[in-house]
Design a protein around this motif. Sequence first.
Motif, PDB file in Angstrom:
ATOM      1  N   TYR A   1       0.858  -1.180   0.000  1.00 12.86           N
ATOM      2  CA  TYR A   1       0.000   0.000   0.000  1.00 12.86           C
ATOM      3  C   TYR A   1       0.898   1.235   0.000  1.00 12.86           C
ATOM      4  CZ  TYR A   1      -3.376  -3.430   1.653  1.00 12.86           C
ATOM      5  OH  TYR A   1      -4.178  -4.537   1.771  1.00 12.86           O
ATOM      6  N   THR A   2       0.394   2.354  -0.500  1.00 13.38           N
ATOM      7  CA  THR A   2       1.153   3.609  -0.481  1.00 13.38           C
ATOM      8  C   THR A   2       0.311   4.724   0.128  1.00 13.38           C
ATOM      9  OG1 THR A   2       0.427   4.260  -2.696  1.00 13.38           O
ATOM     10  CG2 THR A   2       2.504   3.022  -2.530  1.00 13.38           C
ATOM     11  N   LYS A   3       1.027   5.743   0.610  1.00 15.70           N
ATOM     12  CA  LYS A   3       0.371   6.909   1.206  1.00 15.70           C
ATOM     13  C   LYS A   3       1.344   8.079   1.135  1.00 15.70           C
ATOM     14  CE  LYS A   3      -1.616   8.324   5.656  1.00 15.70           C
ATOM     15  NZ  LYS A   3      -1.960   7.842   7.013  1.00 15.70           N
ATOM     16  N   GLN A   4       0.851   9.253   0.819  1.00 14.73           N
ATOM     17  CA  GLN A   4       1.683  10.446   0.828  1.00 14.73           C
ATOM     18  C   GLN A   4       1.788  10.979   2.252  1.00 14.73           C
ATOM     19  OE1 GLN A   4       3.438  11.936  -1.804  1.00 14.73           O
ATOM     20  NE2 GLN A   4       2.904   9.947  -2.688  1.00 14.73           N
ATOM     21  N   VAL A   5       3.025  11.167   2.718  1.00 10.16           N
ATOM     22  CA  VAL A   5       3.275  11.691   4.046  1.00 10.16           C
ATOM     23  C   VAL A   5       4.262  12.844   3.899  1.00 10.16           C
ATOM     24  CG1 VAL A   5       4.136  11.202   6.371  1.00 10.16           C
ATOM     25  CG2 VAL A   5       2.908   9.425   5.089  1.00 10.16           C
ATOM     26  N   ASP A   6       3.803  14.068   4.123  1.00  9.64           N
ATOM     27  CA  ASP A   6       4.661  15.250   4.010  1.00  9.64           C
ATOM     28  C   ASP A   6       5.410  15.300   2.681  1.00  9.64           C
ATOM     29  OD1 ASP A   6       3.880  16.104   6.557  1.00  9.64           O
ATOM     30  OD2 ASP A   6       5.535  15.058   7.530  1.00  9.64           O
ATOM     31  N   GLY A   7       4.711  15.010   1.583  1.00  8.29           N
ATOM     32  CA  GLY A   7       5.305  15.096   0.257  1.00  8.29           C
ATOM     33  C   GLY A   7       6.151  13.905  -0.159  1.00  8.29           C
ATOM     34  N   THR A   8       6.187  12.872   0.653  1.00  7.01           N
ATOM     35  CA  THR A   8       6.973  11.681   0.361  1.00  7.01           C
ATOM     36  C   THR A   8       6.047  10.470   0.289  1.00  7.01           C
ATOM     37  OG1 THR A   8       8.895  12.568   1.507  1.00  7.01           O
ATOM     38  CG2 THR A   8       8.826  10.191   1.235  1.00  7.01           C
ATOM     39  N   THR A   9       6.317   9.581  -0.651  1.00 12.76           N
ATOM     40  CA  THR A   9       5.528   8.358  -0.735  1.00 12.76           C
ATOM     41  C   THR A   9       6.039   7.354   0.285  1.00 12.76           C
ATOM     42  OG1 THR A   9       5.099   8.692  -3.092  1.00 12.76           O
ATOM     43  CG2 THR A   9       4.752   6.471  -2.225  1.00 12.76           C
ATOM     44  N   ALA A  10       5.156   6.942   1.169  1.00 13.61           N
ATOM     45  CA  ALA A  10       5.461   5.893   2.140  1.00 13.61           C
ATOM     46  C   ALA A  10       4.874   4.584   1.616  1.00 13.61           C
ATOM     47  CB  ALA A  10       4.873   6.242   3.499  1.00 13.61           C
ATOM     48  N   TYR A  11       5.534   3.481   1.939  1.00 15.36           N
ATOM     49  CA  TYR A  11       5.101   2.162   1.496  1.00 15.36           C
ATOM     50  C   TYR A  11       4.830   1.288   2.713  1.00 15.36           C
ATOM     51  CZ  TYR A  11       6.931   3.622  -2.989  1.00 15.36           C
ATOM     52  OH  TYR A  11       7.164   4.307  -4.150  1.00 15.36           O
TER      53      TYR A  11
END
Length: 130
Positions: free
Chosen positions: A76-86
Amino acid sequence: MLQAHPDGTVLTDNYSGCDTDDGFPYAGRQYRPGLDRQAIHTFYATAAAKDGWQFHSENHPPAPGTLVVTGPGVCYTKQVDGTTAYLKVWYPSDLNPLDPAEPQASTELQAPVDLYGVEVTAAHDGEAGC
């Protein structure tokens, strides 16, 4: 998401650090579940969606005796403070299956088949992933 887990699971490992090759941070946990893989995937699909994560991809377990190039699991992915987290839900034992052609292979090197892991990675330069 690292704190989320199905009822009845037992925490067996908790880790974090920084990848020495690419420099991205990671954190994860491993659990011993009382569930099958489908139930684990259903739990995390629901929990991830509630927390704003989007389905990214799924890698299936390797066929016996084949070269393992990536671990199976769901990403899964999510944007966190302009960065893609996995966010990855994976199964450690799938990374080192016993080769039936080599019965002398040590089972001590094999990960227990009844564990699953949850791991989060992220990097500003895009080097992190599932």
